[in-house]
Design an enzyme around this catalytic site. Sequence first.
Site, PDB file in Angstrom:
ATOM      1  N   LEU A   1       0.815  -1.129  -0.112  1.00  0.00           N
ATOM      2  CA  LEU A   1       0.145   0.009   0.071  1.00  0.00           C
ATOM      3  C   LEU A   1       0.860   1.363   0.048  1.00  0.00           C
ATOM      4  CD1 LEU A   1      -2.902   1.241   0.184  1.00  0.00           C
ATOM      5  CD2 LEU A   1      -2.423   1.382   2.648  1.00  0.00           C
ATOM      6  N   HIS A   2       0.326   2.167  -0.684  1.00  0.00           N
ATOM      7  CA  HIS A   2       1.153   3.634  -0.762  1.00  0.00           C
ATOM      8  C   HIS A   2       0.097   4.644  -1.192  1.00  0.00           C
ATOM      9  CE1 HIS A   2       1.766   1.818  -4.713  1.00  0.00           C
ATOM     10  NE2 HIS A   2       1.860   2.738  -5.099  1.00  0.00           N
ATOM     11  N   GLN A   3       0.234   5.842  -0.707  1.00  0.00           N
ATOM     12  CA  GLN A   3      -0.694   7.067  -1.187  1.00  0.00           C
ATOM     13  C   GLN A   3       0.310   7.680  -1.727  1.00  0.00           C
ATOM     14  OE1 GLN A   3      -4.486   8.615   0.374  1.00  0.00           O
ATOM     15  NE2 GLN A   3      -3.100   9.693   1.802  1.00  0.00           N
TER      16      GLN A   3
END
Length: 179
Positions: free
Chosen positions: A138-140
Amino acid sequence: MPQSEDPADFTGDADGFERLWTPHRMVYIQGDRPDPEGGDGCPFCAAPGKPDEEGLVVHRGEHCFVVMNLFPYNPGHVLVCPYRHVALYVDLTDDETAEFTALTKGAVRALESASAPMGFNLGMNQGAVAGAGVAAHLHQHVVPRWGGDSNFLPIVARTKAMPMLLEDVRGRLAEHWPA
């Protein structure tokens, strides 16, 4: 049977769309993907194990960190990532979720202080079909935007004009990270 010379025989009826064919993107689409379990193959698992300058880490928290995007849309494009190798936002713990949000806000504030953007794009692409280049971790994205920051170069020349080096932007953002 001889083949037709009429392009419509091969492509169907014209629909009025101009198409820019980008077969070079297949390398990215079909490229090696990080191990779903994490480890050396995952760039977001590897970055925190390096010195900040080498790993392009802007800020470290207890559960999450902020790192420069190696393929930025604009100068200052950063990614907020949990240390834990997890693919989905809903799988974060409450503590990870709180820090993930706080670091996203911190990235916006650091970018405002360092480079005065006129706006931001914030977002997560979960799953390869949603556009996640590294779907297993996950990464934003936090992308600063300025009026006129998009032009014809990426389309015509497959080139993005970047006025600052990643290392320079990382140092500036780290310097401007909110206390």
